[in-house]
Design a protein around this motif. Structure first.
Motif, short mmCIF file in Angstrom:
data_model
loop_
_atom_site.label_atom_id
_atom_site.label_comp_id
_atom_site.label_asym_id
_atom_site.label_seq_id
_atom_site.Cartn_x
_atom_site.Cartn_y
_atom_site.Cartn_z
N LEU A 1 2.96 1.68 -3.33
CA LEU A 1 2.10 2.15 -4.42
C LEU A 1 1.78 3.62 -4.24
O LEU A 1 1.94 4.43 -5.15
N GLU B 1 -2.65 -5.95 -1.30
CA GLU B 1 -2.25 -4.88 -0.40
C GLU B 1 -3.04 -5.03 0.90
O GLU B 1 -3.65 -6.07 1.12
N THR C 1 -5.46 2.63 -3.63
CA THR C 1 -4.52 1.53 -3.90
C THR C 1 -5.17 0.18 -3.64
O THR C 1 -4.70 -0.83 -4.14
N PHE D 1 -1.26 4.13 -11.42
CA PHE D 1 -1.67 5.13 -10.44
C PHE D 1 -1.04 6.49 -10.75
O PHE D 1 -1.69 7.53 -10.66
N THR E 1 0.83 -1.21 0.00
CA THR E 1 0.00 0.00 0.00
C THR E 1 0.87 1.25 0.00
O THR E 1 0.68 2.17 -0.79
#
Lengths: 249, 396
Positions: B196, B344, B334, B269, B193
């Motif tokens: 990302l 995650e 995420t 992302f 998490t």
């Protein structure tokens, strides 16, 4: 090369349109080195637009503007060269709110003139001394009064060591009790031999400091002369009407 | 303070607790009734929750799987790499806090306190040693930062942050001759998490700023590209962008070049967030008065210098709230990488719940996950408030 007697600013037949609105209709003006020229006239007559064309904040569309031997064209190098010789003071001060007073003054000398920080700060402090507010160096613009801000703006422009200073209604946004402190600084500057063009409604200042007064109306210079001629014996009807409006109240 | 006595002062009102209660809670009579009803309601709800949290909840589902929640299936004999990465983070945070006072310093201090609290939690001696090492790095960083508080050093610390993220990814991932590889497919939990979110935030911010400037550029090609990019990305759901990054991207890449799934997710992302950052920043750019640009030009600054020294510092400060909002939502988004098969924090929670031993413990798992998300989202939000204040010195 430019001699001492030569005109430092030459404007010939300068025209400017905003869309279809013809705001400058053939302005002719020559300014000698060290001369102080005051431009006055009714609002909307194009006087601000005109002095903004001299450092290319506005582009002119016809005619020629030559500053210290350099003609203003689309050439970016010419524009940069001219701007580095001209300091400008605005009606709304336009200080950078995120920088301290000292940083406002030293930014351009350090980034454009490549001065080392020590030199830039020394000069900045000297200038703050000259405009009478050395103790405000580390404050932010919003912490100063209008008059102090405008004096910082003058110091900021002077830090680039310009040959010419343009003032676009420098006292119009000030409270009455702060106008004098700014005019005092400008008077000292004029006495030091700086070439100045000042757009202002302060007729007392014009009378005392100006070498020449130009009266602007409808995009042209209607009349020009020494303060004595201008105030005591105006030739044009348009000028007389303007003077009677601003002097009698 | 020595204020002379004849200066008028505002009247001060002092109430005893009982007077305050009577004034605010008990009068007139219907307020007293409302107070009673509210107290009864709070008691009923609070009692239910507390009994559940303290007596009925089976928190062993969290404690048993704590490592899974934190790092997923990262091999336990390689965990030192995660710790080493954290150590670097602590050192950088400490240095930042020492070199710049204010926000960074209070954050470094808060982290130090948090580390102290973690030390009280029962854990193996290995874990404790690492925690202590982190504390030492943090405190040492603060002290060193205070000692060398110079511009040079500040630039060094900034460079350290920029270098940190690629180094961290390298450290975690490994490369055969130097470090044994750990497939990013094994990264999971809070570690994933964080990676990302942090990598996407750090990369999408400069890209977003460039796009915002591009959108206002005088060059038609640059402007067109920026507008197209921003509008296309904003017109598409994040899930779609992630699918594209997962399935389409490998098709476009040359033969032999493989990008791991986790890195593909980071790209997705980053590209997505950049479009939103760009629009936030554009809002800030438009708020800068034309007089600022004129003043800069009149001083002889060129367009690049004007943008860098005058426009961006003011515009970026204005858009801190909007951008932090964007980053908080990115942090929570995420969890969507579940669709790419990555586990995650939330994904690990689901995986744990699928284990027959912990069947049905939804409340415990989801509450824990929500708490973790909540803590970090609040930290970001708080940091943004502090940052706004710190940067707002003397501004209107």
């Amino acid at each position: 090369m430019s001699g001492e007697t030569e005109d430092i600013i030459i404007c010939e037949d300068v025209h400017k349109w905003f869309g279809v609105l013809h705001v400058l209709r053939g302005v002719n003006l020559r300014v000698r080195r060290g001369e102080v020229v005051v431009i006055c006239g009714p609002s909307g007559s194009g006087k601000s637009t005109f002095i903004r064309t001299i450092n290319r904040l506005e582009t002119h569309q016809r005619g020629r503007i030559i500053v210290d031997g350099i003609e203003l064209t689309d050439d970016v190098r010419n524009i940069a060269a001219v701007r580095s010789e001209i300091g400008m003071v605005f009606q709304q001060f336009n200080l950078f709110p995120h920088l301290t007073v000292l940083q406002n003054i030293t930014l351009a000398p350090m980034k454009v003139r490549q001065w080392p920080r020590e030199k830039a700060e020394r000069v900045a402090r000297e200038l703050l001394e000259r405009v009478g507010i050395p103790e405000q160096a580390n404050k932010y613009p919003a912490q100063l009064s209008g008059g102090q801000q405008q004096r910082v703006a003058i110091a900021r422009a002077l830090a680039m060591q310009p040959k010419i200073m343009l003032f676009d209604e420098p006292t119009s946004a000030l409270d009455p009790e702060m106008i004098k402190e700014v005019l005092d600084v400008m008077r000292d500057l004029a006495r030091s031999g700086m070439t100045m063009i000042v757009v202002t409604h302060e007729m007392g200042f014009a009378k005392e400091v100006a070498d020449r007064i130009c009266f602007f109306a409808d995009g042209v210079i209607v009349e020009e002369g020494t303060p004595e001629e201008f105030f005591s014996n105006p030739k044009e009807e348009r000028t007389r009407r303007f003077l009677s409006q601003i002097l009698t109240h | 303070m020595n204020i002379s006595s004849n200066v008028p002062r505002p009247p001060s009102i002092s109430l005893t607790p009982w007077e305050w209660m009577r004034k605010n809670l008990l009068s007139p009579w219907y307020n007293g009734l409302l107070t009673l009803l509210t107290l009864g309601f709070l008691y009923g709800v609070g009692k239910g929750i507390l009994t559940w949290v303290l007596k009925e909840a089976r928190w062993e589902v969290v404690t048993d799987n704590f490592r899974l929640f934190l790092v997923g299936q990262y091999p336990s004999d390689q965990l030192w790499r995660v710790w080493l990465g954290l150590l670097g983070l602590s050192l950088l945070l400490g240095l930042t806090g020492g070199v710049w006072k204010g926000t960074a310093y209070s954050f470094a201090r808060a982290t130090l306190v948090a580390l102290g609290i973690f030390l009280l939690v029962p854990a193996s001696w290995g874990t404790r040693t690492w925690l202590i090492a982190n504390g030492v790095a943090l405190a040492g960083g603060i002290l060193a930062g205070r000692r060398f508080r110079s511009r040079r050093f500040q630039q060094g610390v900034l460079a350290g942050w920029l270098l940190y993220f690629p180094l961290l990814v390298f450290l975690l991932r490994g490369r055969p001759p130097l470090l044994s590889p750990v497939e990013p497919g094994l990264w999971g939990g809070l570690l994933l998490t964080f990676l990302l979110a942090l990598v996407s935030i750090v990369l999408s911010f400069p890209i977003g700023v460039l796009l915002a400037l591009g959108r206002r550029s005088a060059l038609p090609a640059v402007r067109l590209f920026s507008v197209l990019y921003i509008e296309v990305i904003r017109g598409v759901p994040l899930v779609t962008v992630l699918f594209m990054a997962d399935i389409m991207l490998p098709l476009f890449l040359p033969e032999g070049l493989r990008v791991d799934r986790a890195l593909r997710a980071m790209m997705g992302f980053t590209l997505f967030s950049a479009a939103y950052v760009a629009e936030n920043v554009r809002g800030g750019l438009q708020a800068i008065p034309a007089g600022q640009i004129e003043a800069a030009h009149a001083l002889g600054l060129n367009s690049f210098q004007t943008t860098l020294f005058i426009i961006l510092p003011q515009a970026l400060r204005l858009v801190i709230p909007a951008n932090v909002g964007q980053f908080i939502s990115l942090f929570k988004d995420t969890s969507l990488v579940a669709i790419m098969g990555l586990l995650e924090l939330l994904g690990i929670g689901k995986a744990v719940l699928a284990n027959p031993a912990y069947m049905g413990l939804y409340r415990e798992v989801y509450l824990f996950v929500a708490l973790v998300y909540g803590i970090f989202s609040y930290a970001m939000s708080y940091a943004s408030l502090r940052l706004e204040k710190a940067l707002g010195v003397g501004e209107r």
